[in-house]
Design a protein around this motif. Structure first.
Motif, PDB file in Angstrom:
ATOM      1  N   ALA A   5      18.110 -35.877 -41.611  1.00 52.40           N
ATOM      2  CA  ALA A   5      18.264 -34.168 -41.254  1.00 52.40           C
ATOM      3  C   ALA A   5      17.686 -33.673 -42.173  1.00 52.40           C
ATOM      4  O   ALA A   5      16.554 -32.945 -42.231  1.00 52.40           O
ATOM      5  N   ALA A   6      18.033 -34.257 -43.559  1.00 50.99           N
ATOM      6  CA  ALA A   6      17.093 -33.278 -45.256  1.00 50.99           C
ATOM      7  C   ALA A   6      15.889 -33.927 -45.057  1.00 50.99           C
ATOM      8  O   ALA A   6      14.841 -32.945 -44.840  1.00 50.99           O
ATOM      9  N   ALA A   7      15.059 -35.099 -44.287  1.00 54.61           N
ATOM     10  CA  ALA A   7      13.876 -34.957 -44.813  1.00 54.61           C
ATOM     11  C   ALA A   7      13.188 -34.765 -43.075  1.00 54.61           C
ATOM     12  O   ALA A   7      11.957 -34.552 -43.906  1.00 54.61           O
ATOM     13  N   LEU A   8      13.757 -34.549 -42.525  1.00 59.82           N
ATOM     14  CA  LEU A   8      13.248 -34.325 -40.771  1.00 59.82           C
ATOM     15  C   LEU A   8      12.658 -32.722 -41.428  1.00 59.82           C
ATOM     16  O   LEU A   8      12.124 -32.180 -41.437  1.00 59.82           O
ATOM     17  N   GLY A   9      14.166 -31.886 -42.354  1.00 60.48           N
ATOM     18  CA  GLY A   9      13.426 -30.530 -42.782  1.00 60.48           C
ATOM     19  C   GLY A   9      12.062 -30.301 -43.901  1.00 60.48           C
ATOM     20  O   GLY A   9      11.181 -29.837 -44.203  1.00 60.48           O
ATOM     21  N   GLY A  10      12.641 -31.858 -44.852  1.00 57.65           N
ATOM     22  CA  GLY A  10      11.488 -31.432 -45.532  1.00 57.65           C
ATOM     23  C   GLY A  10       9.579 -31.783 -44.556  1.00 57.65           C
ATOM     24  O   GLY A  10       8.717 -32.307 -45.654  1.00 57.65           O
ATOM     25  N   LEU A  11       9.610 -32.813 -44.289  1.00 55.10           N
ATOM     26  CA  LEU A  11       8.515 -32.992 -43.421  1.00 55.10           C
ATOM     27  C   LEU A  11       8.568 -31.840 -42.944  1.00 55.10           C
ATOM     28  O   LEU A  11       6.850 -31.569 -42.774  1.00 55.10           O
ATOM     29  N   LEU A  12       8.752 -31.315 -42.001  1.00 56.74           N
ATOM     30  CA  LEU A  12       8.081 -29.726 -41.857  1.00 56.74           C
ATOM     31  C   LEU A  12       7.348 -28.409 -42.475  1.00 56.74           C
ATOM     32  O   LEU A  12       6.690 -28.131 -42.259  1.00 56.74           O
ATOM     33  N   THR A  27      18.268 -30.456 -52.407  1.00 62.71           N
ATOM     34  CA  THR A  27      19.173 -30.687 -50.868  1.00 62.71           C
ATOM     35  C   THR A  27      20.012 -31.695 -50.391  1.00 62.71           C
ATOM     36  O   THR A  27      20.713 -31.659 -50.191  1.00 62.71           O
ATOM     37  N   VAL A  28      18.569 -32.634 -51.078  1.00 63.01           N
ATOM     38  CA  VAL A  28      19.013 -34.267 -50.067  1.00 63.01           C
ATOM     39  C   VAL A  28      20.585 -34.591 -50.706  1.00 63.01           C
ATOM     40  O   VAL A  28      21.346 -34.917 -49.653  1.00 63.01           O
ATOM     41  N   LEU A  29      20.620 -34.357 -52.185  1.00 60.28           N
ATOM     42  CA  LEU A  29      21.274 -35.192 -52.695  1.00 60.28           C
ATOM     43  C   LEU A  29      22.847 -33.954 -52.580  1.00 60.28           C
ATOM     44  O   LEU A  29      24.089 -34.575 -52.218  1.00 60.28           O
ATOM     45  N   GLY A  30      22.832 -32.855 -52.636  1.00 60.50           N
ATOM     46  CA  GLY A  30      23.812 -31.801 -52.262  1.00 60.50           C
ATOM     47  C   GLY A  30      24.557 -31.764 -51.224  1.00 60.50           C
ATOM     48  O   GLY A  30      25.967 -32.352 -50.571  1.00 60.50           O
ATOM     49  N   LEU A  31      23.868 -32.393 -50.327  1.00 56.47           N
ATOM     50  CA  LEU A  31      24.027 -32.448 -48.460  1.00 56.47           C
ATOM     51  C   LEU A  31      24.734 -33.888 -48.450  1.00 56.47           C
ATOM     52  O   LEU A  31      25.973 -33.716 -47.666  1.00 56.47           O
ATOM     53  N   MET A  32      24.052 -34.581 -49.105  1.00 59.34           N
ATOM     54  CA  MET A  32      24.810 -35.895 -48.862  1.00 59.34           C
ATOM     55  C   MET A  32      26.755 -36.276 -49.484  1.00 59.34           C
ATOM     56  O   MET A  32      27.686 -36.502 -48.900  1.00 59.34           O
ATOM     57  N   PHE A  33      26.073 -35.247 -50.993  1.00 55.64           N
ATOM     58  CA  PHE A  33      27.070 -34.942 -51.595  1.00 55.64           C
ATOM     59  C   PHE A  33      29.139 -34.009 -50.644  1.00 55.64           C
ATOM     60  O   PHE A  33      29.915 -34.401 -50.908  1.00 55.64           O
ATOM     61  N   ALA A  34      27.872 -32.907 -49.658  1.00 59.36           N
ATOM     62  CA  ALA A  34      28.763 -32.420 -48.715  1.00 59.36           C
ATOM     63  C   ALA A  34      29.971 -33.409 -47.758  1.00 59.36           C
ATOM     64  O   ALA A  34      31.080 -32.894 -47.852  1.00 59.36           O
ATOM     65  N   HIS A  35      28.773 -34.032 -47.491  1.00 57.93           N
ATOM     66  CA  HIS A  35      28.971 -34.956 -45.905  1.00 57.93           C
ATOM     67  C   HIS A  35      30.187 -35.681 -46.500  1.00 57.93           C
ATOM     68  O   HIS A  35      31.554 -35.993 -45.651  1.00 57.93           O
ATOM     69  N   TRP A 134      23.956 -30.532 -37.643  1.00 56.66           N
ATOM     70  CA  TRP A 134      23.190 -31.421 -37.783  1.00 56.66           C
ATOM     71  C   TRP A 134      21.952 -30.875 -37.852  1.00 56.66           C
ATOM     72  O   TRP A 134      20.447 -31.534 -37.208  1.00 56.66           O
ATOM     73  N   GLY A 135      21.568 -30.151 -36.542  1.00 56.74           N
ATOM     74  CA  GLY A 135      20.661 -29.227 -36.546  1.00 56.74           C
ATOM     75  C   GLY A 135      20.295 -27.959 -37.559  1.00 56.74           C
ATOM     76  O   GLY A 135      19.382 -28.237 -38.388  1.00 56.74           O
ATOM     77  N   PRO A 136      20.493 -26.348 -36.710  1.00 60.84           N
ATOM     78  CA  PRO A 136      20.529 -25.675 -37.592  1.00 60.84           C
ATOM     79  C   PRO A 136      20.761 -25.340 -38.846  1.00 60.84           C
ATOM     80  O   PRO A 136      20.072 -24.799 -40.521  1.00 60.84           O
ATOM     81  N   LEU A 137      21.628 -25.553 -39.555  1.00 66.71           N
ATOM     82  CA  LEU A 137      22.164 -26.134 -40.682  1.00 66.71           C
ATOM     83  C   LEU A 137      21.897 -26.540 -41.381  1.00 66.71           C
ATOM     84  O   LEU A 137      21.397 -26.224 -42.178  1.00 66.71           O
ATOM     85  N   VAL A 154      10.967 -24.445 -36.163  1.00 65.76           N
ATOM     86  CA  VAL A 154      12.004 -25.780 -36.632  1.00 65.76           C
ATOM     87  C   VAL A 154      13.531 -25.568 -36.344  1.00 65.76           C
ATOM     88  O   VAL A 154      13.936 -26.887 -35.610  1.00 65.76           O
ATOM     89  N   THR A 155      14.098 -24.817 -35.744  1.00 61.84           N
ATOM     90  CA  THR A 155      15.288 -24.390 -35.310  1.00 61.84           C
ATOM     91  C   THR A 155      15.515 -25.019 -34.109  1.00 61.84           C
ATOM     92  O   THR A 155      16.428 -25.903 -33.460  1.00 61.84           O
ATOM     93  N   TRP A 156      14.942 -25.012 -33.333  1.00 61.78           N
ATOM     94  CA  TRP A 156      14.641 -25.723 -31.344  1.00 61.78           C
ATOM     95  C   TRP A 156      14.373 -27.025 -31.670  1.00 61.78           C
ATOM     96  O   TRP A 156      15.408 -27.858 -30.622  1.00 61.78           O
ATOM     97  N   LEU A 157      13.469 -27.697 -32.831  1.00 65.66           N
ATOM     98  CA  LEU A 157      13.566 -29.022 -33.491  1.00 65.66           C
ATOM     99  C   LEU A 157      14.836 -30.204 -33.680  1.00 65.66           C
ATOM    100  O   LEU A 157      14.766 -30.527 -33.375  1.00 65.66           O
ATOM    101  N   SER A 158      14.949 -28.380 -34.417  1.00 68.42           N
ATOM    102  CA  SER A 158      16.668 -29.830 -35.224  1.00 68.42           C
ATOM    103  C   SER A 158      17.642 -30.020 -33.827  1.00 68.42           C
ATOM    104  O   SER A 158      17.999 -30.713 -33.931  1.00 68.42           O
ATOM    105  N   LEU A 159      17.151 -29.333 -32.813  1.00 68.81           N
ATOM    106  CA  LEU A 159      18.252 -29.553 -31.711  1.00 68.81           C
ATOM    107  C   LEU A 159      18.696 -30.372 -31.279  1.00 68.81           C
ATOM    108  O   LEU A 159      18.944 -31.139 -30.645  1.00 68.81           O
ATOM    109  N   VAL A 160      17.283 -30.839 -30.742  1.00 72.14           N
ATOM    110  CA  VAL A 160      16.979 -32.904 -30.625  1.00 72.14           C
ATOM    111  C   VAL A 160      17.041 -33.142 -31.069  1.00 72.14           C
ATOM    112  O   VAL A 160      17.878 -34.069 -30.703  1.00 72.14           O
ATOM    113  N   PHE A 161      16.848 -33.437 -32.532  1.00 73.71           N
ATOM    114  CA  PHE A 161      17.897 -34.134 -33.312  1.00 73.71           C
ATOM    115  C   PHE A 161      19.131 -34.294 -33.377  1.00 73.71           C
ATOM    116  O   PHE A 161      19.830 -35.122 -33.486  1.00 73.71           O
ATOM    117  N   ALA A 162      19.906 -33.113 -33.268  1.00 68.66           N
ATOM    118  CA  ALA A 162      20.513 -32.548 -33.393  1.00 68.66           C
ATOM    119  C   ALA A 162      21.973 -33.144 -32.548  1.00 68.66           C
ATOM    120  O   ALA A 162      22.837 -34.004 -32.737  1.00 68.66           O
TER     121      ALA A 162
END
Length: 289
Positions: A5-12, A27-35, A134-137, A154-162
């Motif tokens: 999810a973070a990689a997709l946001g970074g790519l965009l 961002t990646v590390l923060g999200l992974m430690f939060a998860h 796992w989508g917009p957030l 990006v928000t709409w694309l994120s929903l496809v992934f989520a």
């Protein structure tokens, strides 16, 4: 899943000419430690409520640090302190660097980390939470931290992934519907019933393809996103599985070690294939753009 999810946001963000390595890594590390913190708190809550005691379903998809005796309670809380502390430090640094909506995104994430297992999952809100997180957030939030602005494309694309992990979770909760109901865990499948839950998963899978078509038709993304259509030949089997109740026993050719997971296993198989094609499509589209 969180890294993707973070990689997709970074790519965009890179596609938009706004990528910064330091912000993305934080961002990646923060999200992974939060998860990680959320997973630990899930184990603690369900263990203390007796949900995970002798839970065959739970041990099918991961170890349980408390129920399996892998650490004492004091060790557990020290572990939580490390993962949560690192997530907060990284989030605080990102707020300092970017400000704006970053604080709001972090507070929303903290809410889901703390309250997903209880009360959200117990009252039919766990599945919508996964779609939102796992989508917009995550995807949209990662993009925002890097680009400094919100993007609805990006928000709409994120929903496809989520929608992918949401179908797997929905399938898993449908698999263990009766077990959850007996323990007072009112997941959305428990509330809807098995038949409506099965059809809900099929609707979400259809929505993934329709969203991709809509994003290409609108001009937000181009033809490589249609690589997901390569997955269409597997849909008849998937619709056949979800069109009937779960069998009482696994078929003779069913892989060992998977049962009693049934709906979630087929949803995962589709999600793995679809998401791989989806990410490839986004990458190719980004390179061409």
């Amino acid at each position: 899943m969180t890294f993707t999810a973070a990689a997709l946001g970074g790519l965009l963000a890179w596609r938009a000419g706004a990528f910064q390595w330091d912000l993305w890594l934080a961002t990646v590390l923060g999200l992974m430690f939060a998860h990680a913190t959320n997973n630990l708190l899930n184990d603690y809550t369900d263990s203390r409520r007796g949900i995970d005691k002798d839970n065959y379903y739970r041990n099918q998809y991961g170890v349980h640090v408390l129920e399996d005796g892998l650490m004492s309670e004091s060790q557990f809380w020290r572990y939580v302190g490390v993962t949560a502390g690192l997530a907060l430090v990284l989030g605080g640094w990102l707020i300092y660097q970017r400000s704006g909506l970053t604080l709001d995104l972090m507070l929303a994430g903290a809410f889901f980390v703390l309250f997903y297992t209880w009360p959200l999952k117990y009252y039919g809100m766990g599945e919508p939470a996964v779609l939102l997180v796992w989508g917009p957030l995550m995807v949209g939030g990662s993009y925002y931290v890097l680009a400094g602005s919100w993007s609805w494309d990006v928000t709409w694309l994120s929903l496809v992934f989520a929608l992918g992990p949401t179908t797997v979770l929905f399938g898993k909760h449908t698999d263990k519907l009766e077990a959850d109901r007996s323990k007072g865990v009112n997941t959305l499948p428990v509330i809807l019933g098995e038949a409506a839950s099965r059809y809900s998963v099929l609707a979400m899978i259809a929505a993934q393809y329709l969203l991709c078509l809509a994003l290409v038709w609108s001009g937000s993304f181009s033809w490589p996103l249609l690589l997901v259509l390569v997955s269409l030949p597997v849909l008849p089997q998937l619709f056949s599985v979800y069109g009937k109740p779960k069998p009482a026993e696994p078929p003779a050719d069913y892989p060992s070690g998977v049962w009693p997971l049934w709906f979630s296993a087929f949803a995962f198989q589709h999600t793995r294939r679809f998401t791989s094609l989806f990410l490839l499509g986004v990458i190719v589209d980004t390179v061409l753009a």
